[in-house]
Design a protein around this motif. Sequence first.
Motif, short mmCIF file in Angstrom:
data_model
loop_
_atom_site.label_atom_id
_atom_site.label_comp_id
_atom_site.label_asym_id
_atom_site.label_seq_id
_atom_site.Cartn_x
_atom_site.Cartn_y
_atom_site.Cartn_z
N GLY A 1 3.01 -17.07 -3.70
CA GLY A 1 2.58 -15.94 -4.52
C GLY A 1 3.06 -14.59 -4.21
N ASP A 2 4.20 -14.30 -3.42
CA ASP A 2 4.19 -13.09 -3.04
C ASP A 2 3.06 -12.51 -1.96
N SER A 3 2.35 -13.32 -1.24
CA SER A 3 1.50 -12.80 -0.30
C SER A 3 2.29 -12.44 0.98
N TRP A 4 1.89 -11.56 1.86
CA TRP A 4 2.64 -11.07 2.95
C TRP A 4 1.72 -10.57 3.81
N GLN A 5 2.57 -10.53 5.14
CA GLN A 5 1.96 -10.07 6.32
C GLN A 5 3.06 -9.55 7.56
N LYS A 6 2.96 -8.17 7.85
CA LYS A 6 3.88 -7.57 8.58
C LYS A 6 3.95 -8.39 9.95
N PRO B 1 0.75 -1.15 -0.01
CA PRO B 1 0.24 0.01 0.04
C PRO B 1 0.64 1.15 -0.16
N ASP B 2 0.40 2.19 -0.66
CA ASP B 2 0.91 3.70 -0.42
C ASP B 2 1.60 3.90 0.84
N SER B 3 0.85 3.96 1.84
CA SER B 3 1.31 4.15 3.33
C SER B 3 2.44 3.41 3.53
N THR B 4 3.01 2.29 3.09
CA THR B 4 4.11 1.74 3.29
C THR B 4 5.38 2.76 2.76
N PHE B 5 5.25 3.36 1.73
CA PHE B 5 6.18 4.40 1.05
C PHE B 5 5.95 5.83 1.73
N ASN B 6 4.77 6.18 2.01
CA ASN B 6 4.54 7.66 2.37
C ASN B 6 5.04 7.84 3.95
N ASN B 7 4.99 6.80 4.79
CA ASN B 7 5.26 6.92 5.94
C ASN B 7 6.61 6.04 6.20
N LEU B 8 7.10 6.07 7.37
CA LEU B 8 8.48 5.10 7.71
C LEU B 8 8.16 3.89 8.05
N ASP B 9 8.41 2.67 7.40
CA ASP B 9 8.03 1.48 7.57
C ASP B 9 9.42 0.63 7.10
N TYR B 10 9.66 -0.16 8.09
CA TYR B 10 10.62 -1.02 8.01
C TYR B 10 10.28 -2.41 8.96
N GLY B 11 11.37 -3.59 9.09
CA GLY B 11 11.12 -4.58 9.77
C GLY B 11 10.92 -5.76 9.18
N LEU B 12 10.50 -6.80 9.82
CA LEU B 12 10.36 -8.11 9.32
C LEU B 12 8.72 -8.18 8.92
N TYR B 13 8.85 -8.85 7.87
CA TYR B 13 7.64 -9.23 6.87
C TYR B 13 7.43 -10.68 6.66
N TRP B 14 6.78 -11.49 6.92
CA TRP B 14 6.46 -12.99 6.53
C TRP B 14 5.71 -13.06 5.25
N PHE B 15 6.23 -14.08 4.51
CA PHE B 15 5.66 -14.36 3.06
C PHE B 15 4.96 -15.68 2.88
N GLY B 16 3.97 -15.87 2.18
CA GLY B 16 3.37 -17.10 1.65
C GLY B 16 3.45 -17.18 0.37
N GLN C 1 4.30 -8.40 13.73
CA GLN C 1 4.03 -7.67 14.90
C GLN C 1 3.70 -8.60 16.13
N PRO C 2 4.88 -8.06 17.18
CA PRO C 2 5.03 -8.87 18.55
C PRO C 2 3.58 -8.85 18.91
N GLY C 3 3.12 -10.13 19.34
CA GLY C 3 1.79 -10.51 20.05
C GLY C 3 0.89 -10.58 19.22
N TYR C 4 0.98 -10.62 17.86
CA TYR C 4 -0.23 -10.79 17.06
C TYR C 4 0.31 -12.21 16.27
N SER C 5 -0.59 -13.09 16.03
CA SER C 5 -0.72 -14.18 15.07
C SER C 5 -0.31 -13.78 13.74
N ASN C 6 0.39 -14.55 13.09
CA ASN C 6 0.60 -14.28 11.56
C ASN C 6 0.34 -15.35 10.77
N ALA C 7 -0.31 -15.14 9.68
CA ALA C 7 -0.87 -16.45 8.64
C ALA C 7 0.32 -17.29 8.12
N TYR C 8 1.64 -16.61 8.18
CA TYR C 8 2.62 -17.15 7.32
C TYR C 8 3.75 -17.34 8.31
#
Length: 357
Positions: free
Chosen positions: A41-46, A24-39, A48-55
């Motif tokens: 076909g390049d599906s992804w989910q950032k 999304p544009d917000s990823t480049f309009n605002n500061l965004d860094y750190g770990l992203y998990w991928f599934g 976040q500590p304490g939150y489950s992640n599909a990947y």
Amino acid sequence: MRKLVLLFLLTLTSLAEAATGVFPDSTFNNLDYGLYWFGYGDSWQKAQPGYSNAYYSSSKPTVIYIHGWQNGSSAKKNRETFNRLDAGGPNLDLAHAWLTAGYNVGVLYWNQFADEGEVKDAEAKIWTATGPRAMRWRNSSNVYSNGPSKSVGDLLFQSYKDNLAGYNGNNIRLLGHSLGNQLAIVLTKKISDAVSAGSVSSKLLPKRVALLDPFYSNYAKSYLGNKWTGEVSRSYVSELKTKGVIFEAYRSSAVTSTLFVGDKNTGLMNMTAFSELKPWYFNSVQVAEKHNAAVWHYLWSFASNPPLISGSSNQAASAKTSDSRIATLMNGTQRLVHDQGVYTKEPSDDNFKLYAR
């Protein structure tokens, strides 16, 4: 000679255009860094500590990629992902084989910090928050803003340890491309120090680190006590090897080792299971494609049996080669040089020859 230097610098600059992720544009309009998990076909989910992640699963083996210099990427809204077609690679999901084998697949992003016109300004941020450009970051309007008071090494270490705090698997592998290889080494050193201090679990220490067409700039840096980045990296790798970390390296271009642009850092390469790739399916001026080849060649090689050393049944180095075999090659006295398969992109037909280091 000046024209040659400019060609290499322009080539490195173009690498930010290598692969485009859909974010999304917000990823480049605002500061965004750190770990992203991928599934798939390049599906992804950032992450976040304490939150489950599909990947992500805390018990799975894990591979995490770290990119390099990203000049111009914010305005183009580009991020590297696992389809490397735009980088001269195959039109494939290069995470697929890893995911099918049961791996967590992630990327540690620092693209907005790495979006600098001068590669050495991005390099400094890996090591210090008080370098030539401090920790400024770039948005999609090409505007720089002041960043946090921690280095990229510290920021990615925080993201890594927070998001893997409950990890109970037995195998983490880091991949670092170009400048990102310095980050992979710095991050592993910070994790090792934290393990020694008892502040993180020993399960978080990477078992294996792959340096993919690694880049180090020339000359001493004031922020490193007048040492070269390659020099400090060698000292880190020497120490980390005593902690059981396995290092492999793959050189695929001259971009990172010409005398006028980068430090070849032969001493570091000789401390690793070192392979010289020959992507001769690209012509002499396709330097950017050759530089990027180390990434997709390594990722893709996980889908094939390990390559052999020509004239023998002994295995050469690849992503699929076992940790124990990579360790044997690392601790040996020879380097591997691409022999067969140099004119095809598919790693499945590769063979290598052994030469003295």
